[in-house]
Design a protein around this motif. Structure first.
Motif, PDB file in Angstrom:
ATOM      1  N   VAL A  35       0.855  -1.182   0.000  1.00 19.84           N
ATOM      2  CA  VAL A  35       0.000   0.000   0.000  1.00 19.84           C
ATOM      3  C   VAL A  35       0.894   1.237   0.000  1.00 19.84           C
ATOM      4  O   VAL A  35       2.028   1.199   0.498  1.00 19.84           O
ATOM      5  N   VAL A  36       0.378   2.327  -0.567  1.00 17.25           N
ATOM      6  CA  VAL A  36       1.157   3.551  -0.716  1.00 17.25           C
ATOM      7  C   VAL A  36       0.700   4.577   0.312  1.00 17.25           C
ATOM      8  O   VAL A  36      -0.505   4.847   0.452  1.00 17.25           O
ATOM      9  N   THR A  37       1.667   5.141   1.053  1.00 14.70           N
ATOM     10  CA  THR A  37       1.367   6.116   2.101  1.00 14.70           C
ATOM     11  C   THR A  37       1.765   7.511   1.653  1.00 14.70           C
ATOM     12  O   THR A  37       2.635   7.684   0.787  1.00 14.70           O
ATOM     13  N   PRO A  64     -15.568   1.427   0.986  1.00 13.42           N
ATOM     14  CA  PRO A  64     -14.188   1.044   0.665  1.00 13.42           C
ATOM     15  C   PRO A  64     -13.926   1.025  -0.842  1.00 13.42           C
ATOM     16  O   PRO A  64     -14.857   0.972  -1.637  1.00 13.42           O
ATOM     17  N   GLY A  65     -12.635   1.111  -1.192  1.00  9.33           N
ATOM     18  CA  GLY A  65     -12.234   1.094  -2.589  1.00  9.33           C
ATOM     19  C   GLY A  65     -11.959   2.453  -3.177  1.00  9.33           C
ATOM     20  O   GLY A  65     -11.689   2.568  -4.375  1.00  9.33           O
ATOM     21  N   LEU A  66     -12.013   3.523  -2.353  1.00 10.20           N
ATOM     22  CA  LEU A  66     -11.755   4.880  -2.838  1.00 10.20           C
ATOM     23  C   LEU A  66     -10.319   5.292  -2.542  1.00 10.20           C
ATOM     24  O   LEU A  66      -9.803   5.001  -1.456  1.00 10.20           O
ATOM     25  N   PRO A  67      -9.650   6.004  -3.457  1.00  9.51           N
ATOM     26  CA  PRO A  67      -8.358   6.595  -3.148  1.00  9.51           C
ATOM     27  C   PRO A  67      -8.483   7.641  -2.045  1.00  9.51           C
ATOM     28  O   PRO A  67      -9.578   8.170  -1.788  1.00  9.51           O
ATOM     29  N   SER A  68      -7.369   7.972  -1.420  1.00  7.78           N
ATOM     30  CA  SER A  68      -7.373   8.873  -0.263  1.00  7.78           C
ATOM     31  C   SER A  68      -7.411  10.349  -0.629  1.00  7.78           C
ATOM     32  O   SER A  68      -7.589  11.193   0.244  1.00  7.78           O
ATOM     33  N   LEU A  69      -7.269  10.675  -1.902  1.00  9.25           N
ATOM     34  CA  LEU A  69      -7.111  12.068  -2.331  1.00  9.25           C
ATOM     35  C   LEU A  69      -8.217  12.975  -1.812  1.00  9.25           C
ATOM     36  O   LEU A  69      -7.961  14.056  -1.274  1.00  9.25           O
ATOM     37  N   TYR A  70      -9.484  12.568  -1.957  1.00  9.97           N
ATOM     38  CA  TYR A  70     -10.605  13.476  -1.673  1.00  9.97           C
ATOM     39  C   TYR A  70     -10.619  13.924  -0.211  1.00  9.97           C
ATOM     40  O   TYR A  70     -11.042  15.043   0.105  1.00  9.97           O
ATOM     41  N   LEU A  71     -10.170  13.072   0.723  1.00  8.39           N
ATOM     42  CA  LEU A  71     -10.248  13.414   2.141  1.00  8.39           C
ATOM     43  C   LEU A  71      -9.065  14.267   2.584  1.00  8.39           C
ATOM     44  O   LEU A  71      -9.237  15.182   3.397  1.00  8.39           O
ATOM     45  N   TYR A 108      -3.136   7.044   3.547  1.00  8.58           N
ATOM     46  CA  TYR A 108      -2.634   6.042   2.600  1.00  8.58           C
ATOM     47  C   TYR A 108      -3.791   5.535   1.762  1.00  8.58           C
ATOM     48  O   TYR A 108      -4.966   5.654   2.146  1.00  8.58           O
ATOM     49  N   ASP A 109      -3.453   5.005   0.603  1.00 10.45           N
ATOM     50  CA  ASP A 109      -4.456   4.337  -0.225  1.00 10.45           C
ATOM     51  C   ASP A 109      -4.614   2.915   0.291  1.00 10.45           C
ATOM     52  O   ASP A 109      -3.669   2.117   0.239  1.00 10.45           O
ATOM     53  N   LEU A 130      -5.538  -0.991   0.670  1.00  8.64           N
ATOM     54  CA  LEU A 130      -5.341  -2.060  -0.303  1.00  8.64           C
ATOM     55  C   LEU A 130      -6.561  -2.157  -1.220  1.00  8.64           C
ATOM     56  O   LEU A 130      -7.704  -2.132  -0.768  1.00  8.64           O
ATOM     57  N   GLY A 131      -6.291  -2.215  -2.519  1.00  7.75           N
ATOM     58  CA  GLY A 131      -7.369  -2.312  -3.493  1.00  7.75           C
ATOM     59  C   GLY A 131      -7.728  -0.998  -4.150  1.00  7.75           C
ATOM     60  O   GLY A 131      -8.622  -0.971  -5.002  1.00  7.75           O
ATOM     61  N   CYS A 132      -7.046   0.101  -3.771  1.00  9.44           N
ATOM     62  CA  CYS A 132      -7.450   1.380  -4.365  1.00  9.44           C
ATOM     63  C   CYS A 132      -6.252   2.300  -4.573  1.00  9.44           C
ATOM     64  O   CYS A 132      -5.157   2.071  -4.056  1.00  9.44           O
ATOM     65  N   GLY A 133      -6.488   3.362  -5.363  1.00 13.05           N
ATOM     66  CA  GLY A 133      -5.453   4.370  -5.604  1.00 13.05           C
ATOM     67  C   GLY A 133      -4.203   3.768  -6.189  1.00 13.05           C
ATOM     68  O   GLY A 133      -4.250   2.906  -7.069  1.00 13.05           O
ATOM     69  N   ALA A 134      -3.064   4.207  -5.662  1.00  9.27           N
ATOM     70  CA  ALA A 134      -1.777   3.728  -6.153  1.00  9.27           C
ATOM     71  C   ALA A 134      -1.339   2.419  -5.494  1.00  9.27           C
ATOM     72  O   ALA A 134      -0.305   1.855  -5.858  1.00  9.27           O
ATOM     73  N   SER A 135      -2.094   1.944  -4.534  1.00  2.00           N
ATOM     74  CA  SER A 135      -1.756   0.680  -3.864  1.00  2.00           C
ATOM     75  C   SER A 135      -2.089  -0.506  -4.761  1.00  2.00           C
ATOM     76  O   SER A 135      -2.793  -0.367  -5.770  1.00  2.00           O
ATOM     77  N   ASP A 136      -1.581  -1.671  -4.373  1.00  3.21           N
ATOM     78  CA  ASP A 136      -1.877  -2.877  -5.149  1.00  3.21           C
ATOM     79  C   ASP A 136      -3.383  -3.145  -5.151  1.00  3.21           C
ATOM     80  O   ASP A 136      -4.091  -2.796  -4.206  1.00  3.21           O
ATOM     81  N   ARG A 137      -3.826  -3.801  -6.233  1.00  2.00           N
ATOM     82  CA  ARG A 137      -5.259  -4.055  -6.395  1.00  2.00           C
ATOM     83  C   ARG A 137      -5.523  -5.547  -6.641  1.00  2.00           C
ATOM     84  O   ARG A 137      -5.892  -5.943  -7.748  1.00  2.00           O
ATOM     85  N   PRO A 138      -5.342  -6.357  -5.618  1.00  2.88           N
ATOM     86  CA  PRO A 138      -5.675  -7.776  -5.783  1.00  2.88           C
ATOM     87  C   PRO A 138      -7.184  -7.936  -5.982  1.00  2.88           C
ATOM     88  O   PRO A 138      -7.966  -7.044  -5.644  1.00  2.88           O
ATOM     89  N   THR A 139      -7.572  -9.076  -6.509  1.00  8.30           N
ATOM     90  CA  THR A 139      -8.995  -9.283  -6.820  1.00  8.30           C
ATOM     91  C   THR A 139      -9.643 -10.373  -5.969  1.00  8.30           C
ATOM     92  O   THR A 139     -10.796 -10.727  -6.205  1.00  8.30           O
ATOM     93  N   ASP A 140      -8.925 -10.888  -4.980  1.00  7.28           N
ATOM     94  CA  ASP A 140      -9.459 -11.943  -4.127  1.00  7.28           C
ATOM     95  C   ASP A 140     -10.472 -11.355  -3.152  1.00  7.28           C
ATOM     96  O   ASP A 140     -10.095 -10.591  -2.247  1.00  7.28           O
ATOM     97  N   PRO A 141     -11.761 -11.680  -3.267  1.00 10.56           N
ATOM     98  CA  PRO A 141     -12.758 -11.081  -2.373  1.00 10.56           C
ATOM     99  C   PRO A 141     -12.582 -11.444  -0.913  1.00 10.56           C
ATOM    100  O   PRO A 141     -13.111 -10.756  -0.037  1.00 10.56           O
TER     101      PRO A 141
END
Length: 294
Positions: free
Chosen positions: A19-21, A38-45, A62-63, A65-76
């Motif tokens: 994840v990106v901080t 969940p699933g939104l990048p941190s920019l707006y806040l 930070y973004d 996990l699963g959003c923004g510049a962080s990794d986006r795995p697809t395992d639910p």
């Protein structure tokens, strides 16, 4: 509008992913932000809270996990409250933050509640912005807001939800009206909001919440921490908008359950008072933090 670049950014390992901080400022008092989704990048806040840097705060987010510049795995199976709580603590420790002032908006507030219950020594104060502590109660509130559209529209929405045809234009039109009434009442949504919403990963959102802001069928649908809130003894500030989808009734349930909580309702706002009434929102957050510095 170009967003301010962070003074520091890093990648933190979480569950085999990264994840990106983002860190702004260098003060010893840290405001740690947990954004909605969940699933939104941190920019707006983070954007509307950056003026607090002038008061000597360090702002960290930070973004998830699963959003923004962080990794986006697809395992639910990754999209659970417990895993996200562990993620927050991993990030806090990796950045060496010590106890923080925690601000959670919307889903970030739910995450913040579970985080505060799991890691009470990690926070100094807790700002619960436009959030709730009881999902079944929220569903009742959302149904009340939907009812204001009129019985024919509600029946239409329920028909599409039962049929699995919520992508139908008439259903989407009803959701759009609700969004402009109860999510953000500004005629033109601010660029940081539009950018974050435009990069929404619906994987975590659909798994945990549901297909839209007014239909909760995900794995959080039965989540209720009102009976546990008495264990959060740090000073809390609850913020809501008069027209908020997670409105004053939700806020009052939390206030009555928390031992040390203040509540502010922004009269001209819905779910985004940091944009709908930015000066008042910033002033209220600043005053609260100022009472608990050091």
């Amino acid at each position: 509008m170009a967003s301010r670049k962070p003074d520091a950014s890093s990648r933190v390992k979480v569950d085999g992913y990264e994840v990106v901080t983002y860190s702004f400022g260098s003060g010893s008092e840290v405001l740690f932000l947990l954004n909605g989704g969940p699933g939104l990048p941190s920019l707006y806040l983070r954007e509307p809270l950056l003026p607090l840097l002038e008061q000597g705060y360090r702002i960290v987010t930070y973004d998830q996990l699963g959003c923004g510049a962080s990794d986006r795995p697809t395992d639910p199976k990754l999209w659970t409250m417990a895993r996200y709580v562990a993620e927050v603590e991993t990030v806090r420790q990796a950045l060496g933050l010590g106890p923080v002032h925690l601000l959670g908006h919307s889903w970030g507030g739910w995450l913040g509640i579970d985080y505060a219950l799991t890691h009470p020594a990690s926070i100094k104060t807790f700002i619960l912005s436009n959030t709730c502590g009881d999902m079944p109660h929220l569903v009742g509130e959302l149904n009340r807001l939907r009812a204001a559209l009129g019985p024919e529209t509600v029946a239409m929405m329920q028909h599409h939800e039962a049929d699995g045809t919520i992508d139908h234009p008439e259903y989407q039109a009803a959701v759009t009206i609700l969004n402009y009434r109860h999510v953000c009442r500004l005629q033109h949504w601010p660029e940081p909001v539009s950018l974050s919403l435009g990069d929404w990963n619906m994987g975590p959102y659909g798994t945990m919440q549901g297909p839209n802001e007014f239909l909760y069928i995900g794995n959080l649908k039965d989540w209720n921490r009102i009976p546990d809130l008495h264990r959060i003894t740090r000073p809390c500030l609850i913020l809501t908008g008069h027209f908020d989808e997670l409105g004053p009734a939700c806020a009052m349930r939390m206030k009555q359950a928390l031992p040390d909580a203040e509540l502010t309702v922004f009269p001209n706002s819905s779910h985004m008072p940091m944009y709908e009434e930015p000066a008042a929102y910033l002033a209220r957050v600043s005053a609260f933090l100022g009472q608990h510095r050091g």
